[in-house]
Design an enzyme around this catalytic site. Structure first.
Site, short mmCIF file in Angstrom:
data_model
loop_
_atom_site.label_atom_id
_atom_site.label_comp_id
_atom_site.label_asym_id
_atom_site.label_seq_id
_atom_site.Cartn_x
_atom_site.Cartn_y
_atom_site.Cartn_z
N ILE A 63 0.69 -1.25 0.13
CA ILE A 63 0.06 0.03 0.05
C ILE A 63 1.04 1.31 0.00
O ILE A 63 1.83 1.54 0.83
CB ILE A 63 -0.94 0.23 1.20
CG1 ILE A 63 -1.78 -1.09 1.52
CG2 ILE A 63 -2.01 1.12 1.24
CD1 ILE A 63 -2.48 -1.61 2.59
N THR A 64 0.86 2.10 -0.89
CA THR A 64 1.54 3.15 -1.03
C THR A 64 1.02 4.45 0.04
O THR A 64 -0.40 4.43 -0.02
CB THR A 64 1.79 3.74 -2.47
OG1 THR A 64 0.58 4.23 -2.98
CG2 THR A 64 2.26 2.95 -3.39
N GLY A 65 1.64 5.17 0.66
CA GLY A 65 0.97 6.09 1.58
C GLY A 65 0.49 5.58 2.51
O GLY A 65 -0.80 6.10 2.92
N TYR A 97 -4.92 18.66 -9.58
CA TYR A 97 -5.31 17.51 -8.93
C TYR A 97 -6.38 16.58 -9.80
O TYR A 97 -6.27 15.23 -10.09
CB TYR A 97 -5.93 17.60 -7.53
CG TYR A 97 -6.62 16.75 -6.75
CD1 TYR A 97 -5.76 15.73 -6.24
CD2 TYR A 97 -8.04 16.51 -6.50
CE1 TYR A 97 -6.14 14.91 -5.30
CE2 TYR A 97 -8.41 15.43 -5.90
CZ TYR A 97 -7.68 14.49 -5.35
OH TYR A 97 -7.70 13.49 -4.70
N1 LIG Z 1 -9.76 12.16 1.60
C1 LIG Z 1 -10.64 12.42 0.44
O1 LIG Z 1 -11.53 13.24 0.65
C2 LIG Z 1 -10.22 11.83 -0.93
C3 LIG Z 1 -11.18 11.94 -1.76
C4 LIG Z 1 -11.06 11.26 -3.04
C5 LIG Z 1 -9.69 10.66 -3.40
N2 LIG Z 1 -8.88 10.65 -2.46
C6 LIG Z 1 -7.44 9.84 -2.68
O2 LIG Z 1 -7.28 8.88 -1.63
C7 LIG Z 1 -6.12 8.68 -1.58
C8 LIG Z 1 -5.49 8.82 -0.13
O3 LIG Z 1 -5.72 10.17 0.48
P1 LIG Z 1 -6.04 10.55 1.85
O4 LIG Z 1 -7.16 11.20 1.78
O5 LIG Z 1 -5.74 9.16 2.76
O6 LIG Z 1 -4.90 11.73 2.14
P2 LIG Z 1 -3.64 11.65 3.25
O7 LIG Z 1 -4.08 11.16 4.52
O8 LIG Z 1 -3.06 12.86 2.95
O9 LIG Z 1 -2.52 10.30 2.72
C9 LIG Z 1 -1.85 10.55 1.44
C10 LIG Z 1 -0.56 9.69 1.71
O10 LIG Z 1 0.14 9.92 0.51
C11 LIG Z 1 1.42 10.09 0.81
N3 LIG Z 1 2.43 10.62 -0.20
C12 LIG Z 1 2.03 11.84 -0.67
N4 LIG Z 1 3.29 12.16 -1.52
C13 LIG Z 1 4.06 11.12 -1.42
C14 LIG Z 1 5.29 10.70 -1.87
N5 LIG Z 1 5.71 11.71 -2.77
N6 LIG Z 1 5.64 9.51 -1.83
C15 LIG Z 1 4.87 8.71 -1.01
N7 LIG Z 1 4.08 8.76 -0.41
C16 LIG Z 1 3.51 10.04 -0.50
C17 LIG Z 1 1.26 10.85 2.10
O11 LIG Z 1 2.55 10.71 2.83
P3 LIG Z 1 2.88 11.87 3.80
O12 LIG Z 1 2.26 11.44 5.26
O13 LIG Z 1 4.40 11.53 3.89
O14 LIG Z 1 2.76 13.03 3.42
C18 LIG Z 1 0.06 9.99 2.92
O15 LIG Z 1 0.39 9.03 3.34
C19 LIG Z 1 -5.41 9.92 -2.33
O16 LIG Z 1 -4.81 9.12 -3.72
C20 LIG Z 1 -6.35 10.72 -2.77
O17 LIG Z 1 -6.16 11.56 -3.72
C21 LIG Z 1 -9.06 11.01 -1.17
#
Ligand SMILES: NC(=O)c1ccc[n+]([C@@H]2O[C@H](COP(=O)([O-])OP(=O)(O)OC[C@H]3O[C@@H](n4cnc5c(N)ncnc54)[C@H](OP(=O)(O)O)[C@@H]3O)[C@@H](O)[C@H]2O)c1
Length: 308
Positions: A39-41, A192
């Site tokens: 799982i990335t991130g 985005y």
């Molecule tokens: N939250 C929403 O409402 C929502 C809605 C639609 C889609 N999504 C999608 O869901 C996915 C997860 O997002 P989330 O909401 O859980 O956000 P999040 O809490 O900000 O998690 C994003 C993760 O990606 C990692 N990341 C960012 N840049 C990176 C890099 N260069 N290399 C490796 N890891 C990196 C971050 O690491 P760091 O902690 O080091 O920054 C973090 O662990 C994303 O693809 C997002 O677009 C989210």
């Protein structure tokens, strides 16, 4: 009297919103013993909750993260919540192509198999550049995962039946790709949306290329989720978003449910290349189903990450 109506209406809205937040948990209880998941991130937000859910089902879970300190903390938390010791992290920065190549070498040396790849990491609407000169959203969200998946593809095929799940966002519909300017980096929100549209085309083309090879692909909109993405924004925006998130967004545990569904469900496996929302297949706008664009993006991405 007017005040009373307002209070009743507000309470009613509040409880309806709370009820809506409780929608859709993955009801498929399949176990994943003996399977390896990457799982990335996975150190925060939806990725971390996905890791907990899949570790609970018996999978060996590797979270790929760029920050070692966060990753160590997350591994401890995932182990504690899932009651599994089979969780580890590996360092990966998706904003750096040589780091991705190096990560894949280490992963393939260390792990015997890869059953489920979750392309979850994502940068929200920020205007920045990766180490390789790509716009941050397009570079991390699409190109980073494109290269990662391609380098791990032989291992995924050897571990068949295997799955690749990629996170997108329903906001994909607000933009189109411009092949003259794939590195578009002007309006943060639009960068985005374009990267999330690219995730959809990527998953569809991957499904087409790997058809009949035991690998299935899924692209997931997790809903609007109370995760850590707002940490990239200004104090004022964060304060405003905290209130909106609390009212309208779902907790991370719920945001992870459609990913879990795609990881385990036999029903989902019948829709390889499909788009999933709320633990079921959903319909994309017609422009996002254009296989010609998907193929063109695949070929352009191969050139950009120097796979050809
Ligand atoms: N939250 C929403 O409402 C929502 C809605 C639609 C889609 N999504 C999608 O869901 C996915 C997860 O997002 P989330 O909401 O859980 O956000 P999040 O809490 O900000 O998690 C994003 C993760 O990606 C990692 N990341 C960012 N840049 C990176 C890099 N260069 N290399 C490796 N890891 C990196 C971050 O690491 P760091 O902690 O080091 O920054 C973090 O662990 C994303 O693809 C997002 O677009 C989210």
């Amino acid at each position: 009297m007017y005040l009373l109506y307002t209070i009743v209406a507000s309470l009613f809205t509040f409880f309806i919103l709370k009820w809506l937040k409780k929608r859709r948990f993955c009801t498929d209880l399949k176990r994943l013993d003996g399977k390896t998941v990457l799982i990335t991130g996975g150190s925060s937000g939806i990725g971390k909750e996905t890791a907990v859910a899949l570790a609970m089902r018996g999978a060996r879970v590797v979270i790929a993260c760029r920050d070692v300190e966060n990753a160590e903390k997350a591994v401890r938390e995932i182990k504690f919540k899932s009651h599994s010791l089979n969780v580890l992290y590996m360092e990966l920065d998706l904003a750096n192509m040589s780091c991705i190549r190096e990560f894949c070498k280490r992963f393939l040396q260390k792990e015997k198999r890869l059953d489920i790849l979750v392309n979850n990491a994502g940068m929200p609407s920020v205007l920045d550049w990766t180490d390789d000169g790509f716009s941050m959203c397009f570079g991390v969200n699409h190109l980073g995962h494109f290269l990662l998946t391609n380098l791990l593809l032989p291992c995924l095929k050897e571990s068949a039946p295997s799955r690749v799940i990629t996170l997108t966002c329903s906001n994909y519909k607000y933009q189109r790709l411009n092949f003259q300017d794939l590195n578009y980096n002007l309006v943060p929100f639009f960068t985005y949306c374009r990267s999330k549209l690219a995730n959809i085309y990527f998953s569809q083309e991957l499904a087409r290329i790997t058809e009949g090879k035991g690998l299935t692909t899924y692209v997931v909109h997790p809903g609007f989720v109370q995760s850590g993405w707002i940490c990239h924004f200004s104090f004022l925006f964060r304060m405003l978003m905290q209130v909106i998130m609390w009212m309208f967004f779902v907790p991370c545990e719920l945001g992870a449910q459609t990913v879990v569904y795609c990881a385990v469900s036999d029903e989902a496996a019948q829709h390889s290349g499909g788009y999933f929302v709320d633990c079921r297949p959903a319909t994309l706008r017609p422009f996002a189903r254009d296989s010609g664009v998907a193929k063109k993006l695949w070929e352009a991405s191969e050139r950009l990450v120097k796979l050809v």
